[in-house]
Write a protein that holds these residues in place. Structure first.
Motif, short mmCIF file in Angstrom:
data_model
loop_
_atom_site.label_atom_id
_atom_site.label_comp_id
_atom_site.label_asym_id
_atom_site.label_seq_id
_atom_site.Cartn_x
_atom_site.Cartn_y
_atom_site.Cartn_z
N LEU A 100 39.70 43.11 49.86
CA LEU A 100 39.46 43.56 48.50
C LEU A 100 40.31 42.74 47.54
O LEU A 100 41.52 42.65 47.72
CB LEU A 100 39.82 45.04 48.34
N PRO A 101 39.72 42.16 46.50
CA PRO A 101 40.53 41.45 45.51
C PRO A 101 41.53 42.39 44.85
O PRO A 101 41.31 43.60 44.77
CB PRO A 101 39.49 40.95 44.49
N ALA A 102 42.64 41.82 44.38
CA ALA A 102 43.73 42.62 43.83
C ALA A 102 43.28 43.57 42.73
O ALA A 102 43.67 44.75 42.71
CB ALA A 102 44.83 41.69 43.30
N GLN A 103 42.46 43.08 41.81
CA GLN A 103 42.03 43.93 40.70
C GLN A 103 41.21 45.12 41.20
O GLN A 103 41.32 46.23 40.67
CB GLN A 103 41.19 43.12 39.71
N GLU A 104 40.41 44.90 42.24
CA GLU A 104 39.58 45.97 42.79
C GLU A 104 40.44 47.00 43.52
O GLU A 104 40.18 48.21 43.46
CB GLU A 104 38.54 45.37 43.73
N VAL A 105 41.49 46.53 44.21
CA VAL A 105 42.41 47.44 44.89
C VAL A 105 43.06 48.38 43.88
O VAL A 105 43.11 49.60 44.06
CB VAL A 105 43.51 46.66 45.65
N PHE A 106 43.58 47.80 42.79
CA PHE A 106 44.26 48.63 41.80
C PHE A 106 43.29 49.61 41.15
O PHE A 106 43.63 50.79 40.96
CB PHE A 106 44.92 47.74 40.74
N LEU B 22 50.59 53.72 37.84
CA LEU B 22 50.77 52.58 36.95
C LEU B 22 50.81 51.33 37.80
O LEU B 22 50.88 51.40 39.03
CB LEU B 22 52.07 52.73 36.14
N GLY B 23 50.80 50.17 37.14
CA GLY B 23 50.90 48.95 37.92
C GLY B 23 50.30 47.75 37.24
O GLY B 23 49.89 47.80 36.09
N GLU B 24 50.26 46.66 38.00
CA GLU B 24 49.74 45.39 37.50
C GLU B 24 48.49 45.03 38.30
O GLU B 24 48.57 44.50 39.41
CB GLU B 24 50.80 44.30 37.64
N GLY B 25 47.34 45.34 37.73
CA GLY B 25 46.09 45.09 38.43
C GLY B 25 45.92 43.64 38.82
O GLY B 25 45.32 43.32 39.84
N GLY C 145 47.66 43.36 42.18
CA GLY C 145 47.32 44.29 43.24
C GLY C 145 48.42 45.29 43.50
O GLY C 145 49.52 45.19 42.97
N GLY C 146 48.14 46.25 44.34
CA GLY C 146 49.11 47.29 44.62
C GLY C 146 49.25 48.23 43.45
O GLY C 146 48.63 48.06 42.39
N ASN C 147 50.05 49.25 43.61
CA ASN C 147 50.22 50.24 42.55
C ASN C 147 51.58 50.89 42.66
O ASN C 147 52.20 50.90 43.73
CB ASN C 147 49.13 51.32 42.65
N ILE C 148 52.04 51.42 41.55
CA ILE C 148 53.27 52.20 41.50
C ILE C 148 52.86 53.64 41.26
O ILE C 148 52.20 53.94 40.26
CB ILE C 148 54.20 51.71 40.36
#
Length: 628
Positions: free
Chosen positions: A321-327, A417-420, A423-426
């Motif tokens: 999954l691309p980072a933006q899609e994961v977030f 929250l996070g940086e789409g 990727g990943g999330n807080i």
């Protein structure tokens, strides 16, 4: 002394390998880098003593599995001890782990260069709140370090520090490393359960966890992890995942077994995908999720079993999954989970739950999500469908965390929250990305399905709640898979952060001036291309937004915001954003980052708009002498 480091709130980084080769896996950092590390340690000690006199602060020090981490740590620890700081050295530790453990101390220093190549390394600083220093305090620390390095006797002073702490004294501190590591694992294990559940109450946690365990008995799940020799090889991943009845298949799972490039983008997630495909081929149909962390283990993007890849069974495959899609997926899952949790754990409604706040009752306010500037607009759409406000900050985890804190102070409930773009999330109450938070956002989504309550009423699961709230209930089905879930998310085409197209080398040193020149070029080209842009893309107007720190300014006329982020949103006749282009100088690498986000499955439009952005930046960069 010249340090040659990139200094930012996100971390201080450089190539620490003695050879100066970014891909060098040697543990040796050489004389100059040893002295720099020593001065870094003393600077942070002075910063703490200035901030919290006259006590003796306790600082936790740890590193990821990069080869140079050990020598950097030795110099840092010596400098801290020399300065009268109490040190707990935990050795190899994941970033979320040391940050959870930091809550029992005064501060932490974490040695890591995140996803950068193996010869790089760096330093992150934080306090007992478990996050990196906010921008203001980070600037103060940088000023102190620059001043220290500028003193003519700085090199001799660093040697004095190193010789002032005997190796046997250092060995006595290192002898406690195993004990401190066990404490860190225990703190992190408890904290990640609070993050996953959204509650600190053990009884409420167990209500959720029992639902997940029972669901996974009916729908078994095997998770594949390409650890790539990261700090997560020595963290809680296996113990946590297996405690829910899932199986974990981990490979490259020895500390320092860095088998391929570190950044967890699709080009490096293929190894995890191949392992999943082989296990499915061997008959294990429970292999549905995989992840790969970066070296410090605070970021981990996802691979999933895509059963919609083709009608033929042989065409089904494991797909990164691309980072933006994961977030985007995690924002949807955690937001819908908050609704489910309010209705099923404790029996309290989300908007009327009473909390004690300064001794007075307070009602939880509206929900919000905090993201960075280049996060795809697919998250805006998800938030809009769920009735959630969205706010943007400049790139940098510390900026997004600070923005979320500010919004909580204004009465918002900020669960995620996070940086789409990365990727990943807080997930609250954490202040750092965590692959286990990402993984379990998806596990909850798959496990918490519709069920009938003791009162005979239907209790909708997380995916059903999303379908209902987003006006897509017709797409819900009881036997859904993650492929079905992804089909309900807004579709956008977005430049990947690690693509070569997304990284520019520019000559203009003053990035604010570069943006001024870019504005002039853009306005000229907009006038010439306006009819074409409307005919091809439906763009009839534009707005420029800037981000600096935790502040976003929308529809601005001044595009010179220094080293902050600049975004140009393109609007249709109804005033709806259909695409944006974005730019910002990197705070941790000597490059200028750009990207494009377009509504719909529009790869040709994304490529064309990014080429246009690139050409305009090139013109702007060549408009001056390059030295301004």
């Amino acid at each position: 002394m010249h340090h040659n480091m990139i200094l930012s709130a996100s971390g201080w980084r450089k190539i620490f390998a003695e050879s100066g080769d970014a891909e060098d896996g040697t543990p040796s950092i050489g004389k100059a880098n040893t002295l720099i590390s020593t001065l870094i340690g003393e600077t942070f000690a002075e910063f703490l003593l200035e901030k919290r006199p006259p006590c003796k602060p306790v600082v936790i020090v740890g590193c990821d599995t990069r080869p140079t981490g050990g020598e950097i740590a030795k110099a840092l620890v010596k400098a801290l001890l020399y300065s009268g700081i109490s040190v707990r050295y935990v050795g190899v530790t994941a970033a979320p782990e040391i940050m959870a453990y930091a809550k029992s101390a005064d501060a932490f220093i974490y040695i890591s260069a995140s996803h950068n190549p193996i010869g790089h390394n760096g330093i992150k600083f934080g306090m007992s709140d478990g996050g990196v220093l906010p921008a203001g305090e980070s600037r103060r620390l940088i000023e102190m370090f620059e001043k220290k390095c500028g003193i003519l006797t700085s090199e001799a002073h660093a040697w004095e520090i190193l010789s002032g702490v005997h190796d046997d004294n250092l060995d006595n501190h290192y002898a406690e490393t195993a004990r401190y590591k066990e404490e860190a694992l225990a703190e992190y294990s408890a904290f990640i359960r609070e993050i996953i559940s959204g509650t600190s109450r053990p009884d409420e946690q167990e209500k959720l966890f029992s639902v997940i365990r029972e669901a996974l008995k009916e729908h078994p799940l095997t998770v594949v992890a390409d650890m790539n020799g990261s700090a997560r090889t020595l963290s809680v991943d296996r113990q946590l995942i297996e405690s829910f009845g899932m199986k974990l298949e981990a490979f490259n799972d020895q500390p320092g077994q860095i088998a391929h490039a570190i950044i967890p983008e699709p080009e490096n997630l293929v190894h995890c995908a191949e392992r999943m495909k082989q296990m499915q081929k061997d008959g294990d149909s429970s292999v549905l999720l995989g992840y790969m962390p970066d070296c410090d283990g605070d970021r981990g993007n996802i691979v999933f079993w895509d059963d919609k890849a083709g009608e033929d069974k042989d065409q089904k495959t494991a797909r990164p999954l691309p980072a933006q899609e994961v977030f985007a997926l995690c924002v949807m899952a955690e937001s819908a989970y908050s609704v489910w949790k309010a209705e099923n754990i404790g029996g309290r409604g989300l908007l009327n739950r009473i909390l004690a706040k300064n001794g007075q009752p307070a009602i939880i306010g509206p929900s919000a999500v905090a993201v960075n500037g280049p996060t795809s607009m697919r998250v805006d759409e998800i938030c809009s469908r769920l009735g959630i406000d969205l706010f943007r900050a400049e790139v940098g985890e510390a900026n997004v965390v600070q923005l979320a804190q500010k919004k909580r102070g204004e009465g918002y409930n900020v669960r995620i929250l996070g940086e789409g773009s990365n990727g990943g999330n807080i997930t609250h109450p954490s202040r750092v990305r965590d692959p286990l938070a990402t993984l379990f956002a998806i596990v909850k989504l798959l496990a918490i399905r519709d069920r009938t309550g003791e009162d005979g009423k239907l209790r909708k699961g997380i995916f059903h709640i999303w379908c209902e709230k987003s006006g897509q209930e017709f797409r819900y089905k009881d036997d859904f898979t993650l492929s079905d879930v992804l089909e309900t998310l807004p579709v956008y085409t977005t430049t990947g952060v690690s693509e070569t197209r997304a990284i520019l080398q520019v000559r203009t040193q003053d990035k604010g001036l570069l943006k001024e020149r870019f504005k002039k070029v853009f306005l000229e080209e907009w006038q010439g291309k306006k009819d074409e842009l409307e005919a091809i893309y439906g763009f009839v107007s534009y707005e420029a937004d800037t981000t600096n720190g935790s502040e976003e300014k929308k529809n601005v006329s001044v595009w010179n915001n220094g080293n902050g982020g600049l975004k140009i949103r393109f609007l249709d006749a109804d005033g709806r954003a259909k695409a944006f282009i974005w730019m910002r100088p990197s705070g941790t690498e000597p490059v200028f980052r750009i990207m494009c986000d377009v509504k719909g499955d529009e790869p040709s439009a994304e490529r064309s708009l990014l080429r246009w952005e690139t050409s305009m930046i090139r013109k702007a960069d060549g408009a001056g002498d390059g030295a301004a």
